[in-house]
Design a protein around this motif. Structure first.
Motif, PDB file in Angstrom:
ATOM      1  N   UNK A   1       0.829  -1.152   0.170  1.00  0.00           N
ATOM      2  CA  UNK A   1      -0.004  -0.036   0.048  1.00  0.00           C
ATOM      3  C   UNK A   1       0.867   1.298  -0.027  1.00  0.00           C
ATOM      4  N   UNK A   2       1.794   1.075   0.790  1.00  0.00           N
ATOM      5  CA  UNK A   2       2.845   2.485   0.849  1.00  0.00           C
ATOM      6  C   UNK A   2       3.471   2.619  -0.441  1.00  0.00           C
ATOM      7  N   UNK A   3       3.832   1.569  -1.230  1.00  0.00           N
ATOM      8  CA  UNK A   3       4.473   1.849  -2.405  1.00  0.00           C
ATOM      9  C   UNK A   3       3.593   2.388  -3.684  1.00  0.00           C
ATOM     10  N   UNK A   4       2.237   1.766  -3.469  1.00  0.00           N
ATOM     11  CA  UNK A   4       1.410   2.449  -4.647  1.00  0.00           C
ATOM     12  C   UNK A   4       0.970   3.833  -4.039  1.00  0.00           C
ATOM     13  N   UNK A   5       0.804   4.101  -2.728  1.00  0.00           N
ATOM     14  CA  UNK A   5       0.727   5.527  -2.627  1.00  0.00           C
ATOM     15  C   UNK A   5       1.847   6.377  -3.141  1.00  0.00           C
ATOM     16  N   UNK A   6       3.131   5.886  -2.990  1.00  0.00           N
ATOM     17  CA  UNK A   6       4.077   6.810  -3.270  1.00  0.00           C
ATOM     18  C   UNK A   6       4.314   6.980  -4.920  1.00  0.00           C
ATOM     19  N   UNK A   7       3.906   5.836  -5.472  1.00  0.00           N
ATOM     20  CA  UNK A   7       3.667   6.039  -6.807  1.00  0.00           C
ATOM     21  C   UNK A   7       2.832   6.914  -7.290  1.00  0.00           C
ATOM     22  N   UNK A   8       1.523   6.730  -6.569  1.00  0.00           N
ATOM     23  CA  UNK A   8       0.438   7.669  -7.082  1.00  0.00           C
ATOM     24  C   UNK A   8       0.976   9.332  -6.570  1.00  0.00           C
ATOM     25  N   UNK A   9       1.705   9.353  -5.834  1.00  0.00           N
ATOM     26  CA  UNK A   9       2.170  10.840  -5.426  1.00  0.00           C
ATOM     27  C   UNK A   9       3.110  11.305  -6.380  1.00  0.00           C
ATOM     28  N   UNK A  10       3.504  10.656  -7.138  1.00  0.00           N
ATOM     29  CA  UNK A  10       4.645  10.941  -8.072  1.00  0.00           C
ATOM     30  C   UNK A  10       3.764  11.525  -9.445  1.00  0.00           C
ATOM     31  N   UNK A  11       2.451  11.188  -9.431  1.00  0.00           N
ATOM     32  CA  UNK A  11       1.763  11.696 -10.696  1.00  0.00           C
ATOM     33  C   UNK A  11       1.616  10.616 -11.562  1.00  0.00           C
ATOM     34  N   UNK A  12       1.735   9.205 -11.113  1.00  0.00           N
ATOM     35  CA  UNK A  12       1.756   8.160 -11.972  1.00  0.00           C
ATOM     36  C   UNK A  12       0.381   7.674 -11.722  1.00  0.00           C
ATOM     37  N   UNK A  13      -0.600   7.489 -12.749  1.00  0.00           N
ATOM     38  CA  UNK A  13      -1.722   6.743 -12.897  1.00  0.00           C
ATOM     39  C   UNK A  13      -1.860   5.528 -12.657  1.00  0.00           C
ATOM     40  N   UNK A  14      -2.631   4.826 -11.912  1.00  0.00           N
ATOM     41  CA  UNK A  14      -2.837   3.634 -11.483  1.00  0.00           C
ATOM     42  C   UNK A  14      -4.268   3.019 -11.793  1.00  0.00           C
ATOM     43  N   UNK A  15      -4.357   1.972 -12.639  1.00  0.00           N
ATOM     44  CA  UNK A  15      -5.656   1.509 -13.111  1.00  0.00           C
ATOM     45  C   UNK A  15      -5.537   0.087 -12.993  1.00  0.00           C
ATOM     46  N   UNK A  16      -6.889  -0.592 -12.711  1.00  0.00           N
ATOM     47  CA  UNK A  16      -6.782  -2.157 -12.671  1.00  0.00           C
ATOM     48  C   UNK A  16      -7.693  -2.559 -13.868  1.00  0.00           C
ATOM     49  N   UNK A  17      -7.133  -3.702 -14.147  1.00  0.00           N
ATOM     50  CA  UNK A  17      -7.986  -4.342 -15.143  1.00  0.00           C
ATOM     51  C   UNK A  17      -8.198  -5.841 -14.484  1.00  0.00           C
ATOM     52  N   UNK A  18      -8.750  -6.798 -14.897  1.00  0.00           N
ATOM     53  CA  UNK A  18      -9.035  -8.228 -14.612  1.00  0.00           C
ATOM     54  C   UNK A  18      -8.685  -9.118 -15.694  1.00  0.00           C
ATOM     55  N   UNK A  19      -7.986 -10.080 -15.474  1.00  0.00           N
ATOM     56  CA  UNK A  19      -7.720 -11.420 -16.125  1.00  0.00           C
ATOM     57  C   UNK A  19      -7.582 -12.442 -15.101  1.00  0.00           C
ATOM     58  N   UNK A  20      -8.872 -13.587 -15.075  1.00  0.00           N
ATOM     59  CA  UNK A  20      -8.476 -14.526 -14.404  1.00  0.00           C
ATOM     60  C   UNK A  20      -7.572 -15.616 -14.773  1.00  0.00           C
ATOM     61  N   UNK A  21      -6.636 -15.525 -14.000  1.00  0.00           N
ATOM     62  CA  UNK A  21      -5.417 -16.580 -14.384  1.00  0.00           C
ATOM     63  C   UNK A  21      -5.748 -17.992 -14.474  1.00  0.00           C
ATOM     64  N   UNK A  22      -5.649 -18.744 -15.554  1.00  0.00           N
ATOM     65  CA  UNK A  22      -6.252 -19.894 -15.658  1.00  0.00           C
ATOM     66  C   UNK A  22      -5.319 -20.881 -16.359  1.00  0.00           C
ATOM     67  N   UNK A  23      -5.682 -22.031 -16.959  1.00  0.00           N
ATOM     68  CA  UNK A  23      -4.957 -22.892 -17.558  1.00  0.00           C
ATOM     69  C   UNK A  23      -4.148 -22.224 -18.491  1.00  0.00           C
ATOM     70  N   UNK A  24      -4.730 -21.317 -19.275  1.00  0.00           N
ATOM     71  CA  UNK A  24      -4.113 -20.762 -20.404  1.00  0.00           C
ATOM     72  C   UNK A  24      -2.721 -20.171 -20.241  1.00  0.00           C
ATOM     73  N   UNK A  25      -2.706 -19.631 -18.986  1.00  0.00           N
ATOM     74  CA  UNK A  25      -1.633 -18.966 -18.946  1.00  0.00           C
ATOM     75  C   UNK A  25      -0.297 -20.066 -18.430  1.00  0.00           C
ATOM     76  N   UNK A  26      -0.594 -21.213 -17.653  1.00  0.00           N
ATOM     77  CA  UNK A  26       0.505 -22.033 -17.451  1.00  0.00           C
ATOM     78  C   UNK A  26       0.455 -23.341 -18.205  1.00  0.00           C
TER      79      UNK A  26
END
Length: 346
Positions: free
Chosen positions: A191-216
């Protein structure tokens, strides 16, 4: 080296290089920074990633949540089996990998007494199993399922790790249940690192991919272009869609945290880098020769030989530079695989 053949992705690795536990603190894993333009390799700790980010960057993280998808059971005749759930099919039916010999119609008994039956054996090694229980199956898993650690992390029945693995084989921002393996590049963030990154002016977004058999899923063909990945479901929310559009239009860097975030973004965009499919299923297989449309930076771990993850990383970094990076990592005692160290490729 072309990177078109499966054998191009072999490399030697001593067993002691495979991380069996995470770093004591998430963001204190080692970080190799790879510069694609100059070929320079730098060595840091993960929390020092901020040294290489700049205002205006967009960081895309995968917020899938790992479900406790591992179950232990016995067959009616008494021999033990291990079940790794892959995908729910509805009505308590699951696609799964089963360690141990089963046949169509084999009845299995879970450690808690609930039962299931193997309904089909698929040619690709997956099985379909139906469970019989009155309670909600996902609730059952939360109480009785095990963490689906990859087989190279050896626990050998040692329960001392159960609490550690439930916490650490999950990103701190995991939200949407559905993965049967962790998006491991994200394990290093606090959490602390993400807050520091946001404070630098870096935008953080979330996407979702459910990691399944395809990945491994193992690659078994020498000509890797003939490999077909199993599809996995993904989604990108409205705010993330607009943020990515703005970053691409303004020429700002989009940095994917992990191969799954990279595949999500690349699956969703058209040739111009505009997201046109914000949700769906993807079987996108990225290997050398692929032209990235939106991803300009990649955070990733050190991957298994012959894996699609290694091939994607080679496509992004360049095969020769990646080979040199891995050779240096081995020589400098980096820790490999899911609980291991990380790379930032820019």
């Amino acid at each position: 080296m072309s990177g078109k053949h499966l054998s191009d992705y072999d490399y030697p690795l001593e067993a002691e290089r495979i991380a069996q536990e995470p770093a004591l603190e998430r963001d204190h894993a080692r970080l190799m920074v790879v510069n694609r333009r100059t070929g320079e390799l730098l060595h840091r700790r993960f929390f020092e990633i901020t040294e290489f980010l700049r205002p205006g960057d967009l960081l895309a993280l995968n917020d899938t949540r790992v479900i406790p998808a591992r179950l232990h059971a016995v067959k009616e005749k008494g021999s033990e089996i291990e079940i790794l759930l892959l995908a729910g099919l509805g009505d308590n039916r699951w696609e799964a990998l089963i360690r141990g010999k089963v046949a169509r119609g084999t009845r299995v008994i879970l450690r808690t007494g609930e039962q299931g039956v193997v309904e089909s054996l698929n040619p690709d090694g997956k099985r379909v199993i139906r469970f019989f229980m009155e309670q909600d199956f996902m609730t059952y898993l939360q109480h009785h399922g095990g963490v689906p650690l990859p087989p190279y992390i050896n626990r050998n029945g040692d329960n001392r790790y159960s609490v550690l693995d439930r916490e650490r084989y999950q990103t701190i921002y995991a939200k949407t249940p559905g993965a049967v393996a962790a998006p491991t590049a994200g394990l290093h963030f606090t959490e602390g690192l993400l807050e520091k990154i946001r404070g630098m002016g870096v935008q953080i977004v979330f996407v979702t991919l459910h990691v399944g058999y395809g990945t491994f899923k193992p690659v078994t063909v020498e000509d890797i272009s003939a490999h077909r990945m199993d599809e996995e479901s993904y989604a990108i929310g409205g705010e993330a869609v607009e943020a990515v559009h703005d970053a691409v239009r303004e020429g700002r860097r989009v940095i994917a945290v992990g191969s799954t975030s990279a595949r999500t973004l690349e699956s969703a965009v058209d040739q111009g880098g505009r997201i046109v499919r914000a949700s769906g299923r993807t079987g996108l297989f990225i290997y050398p020769g692929y032209r990235f449309r939106v991803v300009k930076g990649l955070v990733t771990n050190f991957h298994l030989p012959r894996s699609t993850l290694l091939m994607l990383t080679a496509a992004f970094a360049g095969k020769d530079l990646l080979d040199r990076s891995y050779q240096e990592a081995r020589g400098m005692d980096y820790r490999f695989y899911s609980y291991g160290d990380a790379m930032l490729i820019l």
